[in-house]
Design a protein around this motif. Structure first.
Motif, mmCIF file in Angstrom:
data_model
loop_
_atom_site.group_PDB
_atom_site.id
_atom_site.type_symbol
_atom_site.label_atom_id
_atom_site.label_comp_id
_atom_site.label_asym_id
_atom_site.label_seq_id
_atom_site.Cartn_x
_atom_site.Cartn_y
_atom_site.Cartn_z
ATOM 1 N N ASN A 1 10.756 -16.891 -26.912
ATOM 2 C CA ASN A 1 9.354 -16.923 -27.320
ATOM 3 C C ASN A 1 8.629 -15.640 -26.936
ATOM 4 O O ASN A 1 7.535 -15.374 -27.418
ATOM 5 C CB ASN A 1 8.643 -18.127 -26.697
ATOM 6 N N ILE A 2 9.236 -14.852 -26.077
ATOM 7 C CA ILE A 2 8.638 -13.589 -25.639
ATOM 8 C C ILE A 2 9.300 -12.400 -26.326
ATOM 9 O O ILE A 2 8.637 -11.467 -26.755
ATOM 10 C CB ILE A 2 8.738 -13.446 -24.102
ATOM 11 N N TYR A 3 10.631 -12.443 -26.441
ATOM 12 C CA TYR A 3 11.388 -11.325 -27.010
ATOM 13 C C TYR A 3 12.047 -11.733 -28.318
ATOM 14 O O TYR A 3 12.620 -12.812 -28.420
ATOM 15 C CB TYR A 3 12.462 -10.851 -26.027
ATOM 16 N N SER A 4 12.006 -10.845 -29.301
ATOM 17 C CA SER A 4 12.650 -11.121 -30.583
ATOM 18 C C SER A 4 14.151 -10.859 -30.486
ATOM 19 O O SER A 4 14.598 -10.036 -29.680
ATOM 20 C CB SER A 4 12.039 -10.249 -31.684
ATOM 21 N N LEU A 5 14.901 -11.537 -31.319
ATOM 22 C CA LEU A 5 16.350 -11.366 -31.340
ATOM 23 C C LEU A 5 16.724 -9.938 -31.737
ATOM 24 O O LEU A 5 17.664 -9.371 -31.184
ATOM 25 C CB LEU A 5 16.997 -12.381 -32.283
ATOM 26 N N ILE A 6 15.967 -9.349 -32.639
ATOM 27 C CA ILE A 6 16.266 -7.979 -33.061
ATOM 28 C C ILE A 6 16.083 -6.999 -31.899
ATOM 29 O O ILE A 6 16.887 -6.082 -31.721
ATOM 30 C CB ILE A 6 15.415 -7.552 -34.299
ATOM 31 N N SER A 7 15.063 -7.210 -31.065
ATOM 32 C CA SER A 7 14.857 -6.340 -29.900
ATOM 33 C C SER A 7 15.974 -6.524 -28.881
ATOM 34 O O SER A 7 16.426 -5.558 -28.261
ATOM 35 C CB SER A 7 13.507 -6.642 -29.233
ATOM 36 N N ILE A 8 16.427 -7.755 -28.715
ATOM 37 C CA ILE A 8 17.530 -8.042 -27.797
ATOM 38 C C ILE A 8 18.802 -7.364 -28.283
ATOM 39 O O ILE A 8 19.531 -6.738 -27.507
ATOM 40 C CB ILE A 8 17.725 -9.563 -27.642
ATOM 41 N N LYS A 9 19.066 -7.435 -29.578
ATOM 42 C CA LYS A 9 20.268 -6.799 -30.131
ATOM 43 C C LYS A 9 20.210 -5.282 -29.993
ATOM 44 O O LYS A 9 21.212 -4.639 -29.655
ATOM 45 C CB LYS A 9 20.438 -7.182 -31.597
ATOM 46 N N LYS A 10 19.044 -4.696 -30.248
ATOM 47 C CA LYS A 10 18.908 -3.245 -30.116
ATOM 48 C C LYS A 10 19.121 -2.809 -28.667
ATOM 49 O O LYS A 10 19.755 -1.795 -28.404
ATOM 50 C CB LYS A 10 17.542 -2.788 -30.623
ATOM 51 N N ALA A 11 18.572 -3.571 -27.741
ATOM 52 C CA ALA A 11 18.750 -3.251 -26.323
ATOM 53 C C ALA A 11 20.224 -3.392 -25.935
ATOM 54 O O ALA A 11 20.768 -2.546 -25.224
ATOM 55 C CB ALA A 11 17.881 -4.160 -25.466
ATOM 56 N N ALA A 12 20.872 -4.457 -26.396
ATOM 57 C CA ALA A 12 22.282 -4.685 -26.074
ATOM 58 C C ALA A 12 23.157 -3.547 -26.591
ATOM 59 O O ALA A 12 24.106 -3.125 -25.922
ATOM 60 C CB ALA A 12 22.742 -6.020 -26.650
ATOM 61 N N TYR A 13 22.828 -3.037 -27.764
ATOM 62 C CA TYR A 13 23.601 -1.944 -28.348
ATOM 63 C C TYR A 13 23.632 -0.726 -27.425
ATOM 64 O O TYR A 13 24.637 -0.046 -27.324
ATOM 65 C CB TYR A 13 23.008 -1.579 -29.714
ATOM 66 N N LYS A 14 22.537 -0.468 -26.728
ATOM 67 C CA LYS A 14 22.470 0.681 -25.822
ATOM 68 C C LYS A 14 23.414 0.552 -24.631
ATOM 69 O O LYS A 14 23.743 1.535 -23.994
ATOM 70 C CB LYS A 14 21.043 0.879 -25.322
ATOM 71 N N PHE A 15 23.846 -0.674 -24.322
ATOM 72 C CA PHE A 15 24.738 -0.901 -23.192
ATOM 73 C C PHE A 15 26.195 -1.061 -23.639
ATOM 74 O O PHE A 15 27.067 -1.306 -22.826
ATOM 75 C CB PHE A 15 24.292 -2.146 -22.406
ATOM 76 N N GLY A 16 26.426 -0.912 -24.926
ATOM 77 C CA GLY A 16 27.755 -1.132 -25.488
ATOM 78 C C GLY A 16 28.813 -0.128 -25.069
ATOM 79 O O GLY A 16 30.001 -0.389 -25.240
ATOM 80 N N ASP A 17 28.418 1.003 -24.521
ATOM 81 C CA ASP A 17 29.411 1.986 -24.090
ATOM 82 C C ASP A 17 30.122 1.548 -22.813
ATOM 83 O O ASP A 17 31.281 1.888 -22.603
ATOM 84 C CB ASP A 17 28.786 3.365 -23.910
ATOM 85 N N LYS A 18 29.464 0.748 -21.972
ATOM 86 C CA LYS A 18 30.045 0.353 -20.686
ATOM 87 C C LYS A 18 30.443 -1.122 -20.619
ATOM 88 O O LYS A 18 31.250 -1.506 -19.781
ATOM 89 C CB LYS A 18 29.051 0.622 -19.555
ATOM 90 N N TYR A 19 29.845 -1.934 -21.501
ATOM 91 C CA TYR A 19 30.062 -3.379 -21.411
ATOM 92 C C TYR A 19 30.412 -3.982 -22.768
ATOM 93 O O TYR A 19 29.941 -3.522 -23.793
ATOM 94 C CB TYR A 19 28.786 -4.073 -20.902
ATOM 95 N N TYR A 20 31.214 -5.035 -22.731
ATOM 96 C CA TYR A 20 31.353 -5.915 -23.876
ATOM 97 C C TYR A 20 30.173 -6.865 -23.774
ATOM 98 O O TYR A 20 29.867 -7.377 -22.690
ATOM 99 C CB TYR A 20 32.654 -6.708 -23.829
ATOM 100 N N ILE A 21 29.503 -7.109 -24.869
ATOM 101 C CA ILE A 21 28.272 -7.893 -24.816
ATOM 102 C C ILE A 21 28.353 -9.074 -25.772
ATOM 103 O O ILE A 21 28.714 -8.918 -26.930
ATOM 104 C CB ILE A 21 27.058 -7.013 -25.162
ATOM 105 N N GLU A 22 28.009 -10.238 -25.240
ATOM 106 C CA GLU A 22 27.963 -11.461 -26.048
ATOM 107 C C GLU A 22 26.539 -11.990 -26.007
ATOM 108 O O GLU A 22 25.936 -12.141 -24.933
ATOM 109 C CB GLU A 22 28.912 -12.506 -25.484
ATOM 110 N N ILE A 23 25.978 -12.249 -27.167
ATOM 111 C CA ILE A 23 24.635 -12.818 -27.270
ATOM 112 C C ILE A 23 24.792 -14.233 -27.795
ATOM 113 O O ILE A 23 25.423 -14.461 -28.819
ATOM 114 C CB ILE A 23 23.746 -11.980 -28.211
ATOM 115 N N ASP A 24 24.210 -15.181 -27.080
ATOM 116 C CA ASP A 24 24.379 -16.586 -27.429
ATOM 117 C C ASP A 24 23.092 -17.353 -27.146
ATOM 118 O O ASP A 24 22.266 -16.920 -26.344
ATOM 119 C CB ASP A 24 25.530 -17.184 -26.607
ATOM 120 N N GLU A 25 22.958 -18.476 -27.792
ATOM 121 C CA GLU A 25 21.806 -19.335 -27.557
ATOM 122 C C GLU A 25 22.103 -20.234 -26.359
ATOM 123 O O GLU A 25 23.005 -21.058 -26.405
ATOM 124 C CB GLU A 25 21.530 -20.171 -28.804
#
Length: 123
Positions: free
Chosen positions: A17-41
């Motif tokens: 309700n505070i952060y949009s999914l698109i903003s979360i995905k964009k932020a996660a992409y920036k960490f993709g060089d060091k981490y495998y990232i899973e986004i889930d509900e």
């Protein structure tokens, strides 16, 4: 934020309700060089982001804080983008237009006659 030292995973929860999914995905992409990232509900109100290190030399030190800051940054970028989209569209249209979209008279004017009185030095 929770960290599991056995399998090098870390989970961060964000309120959808505070952060949009698109903003979360964009932020996660920036960490993709060091981490495998899973986004889930996680629940109706929460999004879970799980980080898993790609390299044993990478730690989770401050990952939660860094990620929260990056999500906030991306959320604000989305807000600014939405607020300025009309101006951006006009500028882009003008940049790629063969003629002026704003000042048709200026396109056809003879610059030597100075129709806009740019060169006048009236005091």
């Amino acid at each position: 934020m929770s960290e599991n030292p056995n399998n090098k995973k870390c989970k961060v929860l964000l309120n959808r309700n505070i952060y949009s999914l698109i903003s979360i995905k964009k932020a996660a992409y920036k960490f993709g060089d060091k981490y495998y990232i899973e986004i889930d509900e996680e629940s109706q109100d929460e999004i879970a982001i799980t980080f898993e290190v790609k390299n044993a030399n990478v730690s989770f030190f401050n990952i939660g804080e860094e990620f929260y800051n990056e999500v906030l940054d991306q959320e604000l970028r989305e807000l600014v983008s939405e607020e300025t989209k009309d101006i951006r569209n006009i500028l882009l249209a003008q940049a790629f237009s063969a003629t002026s979209l704003i000042d048709q008279e200026g396109d056809d004017a003879n610059y030597r006659l100075d129709p806009k009185k740019i060169a006048s030095f009236d005091a």
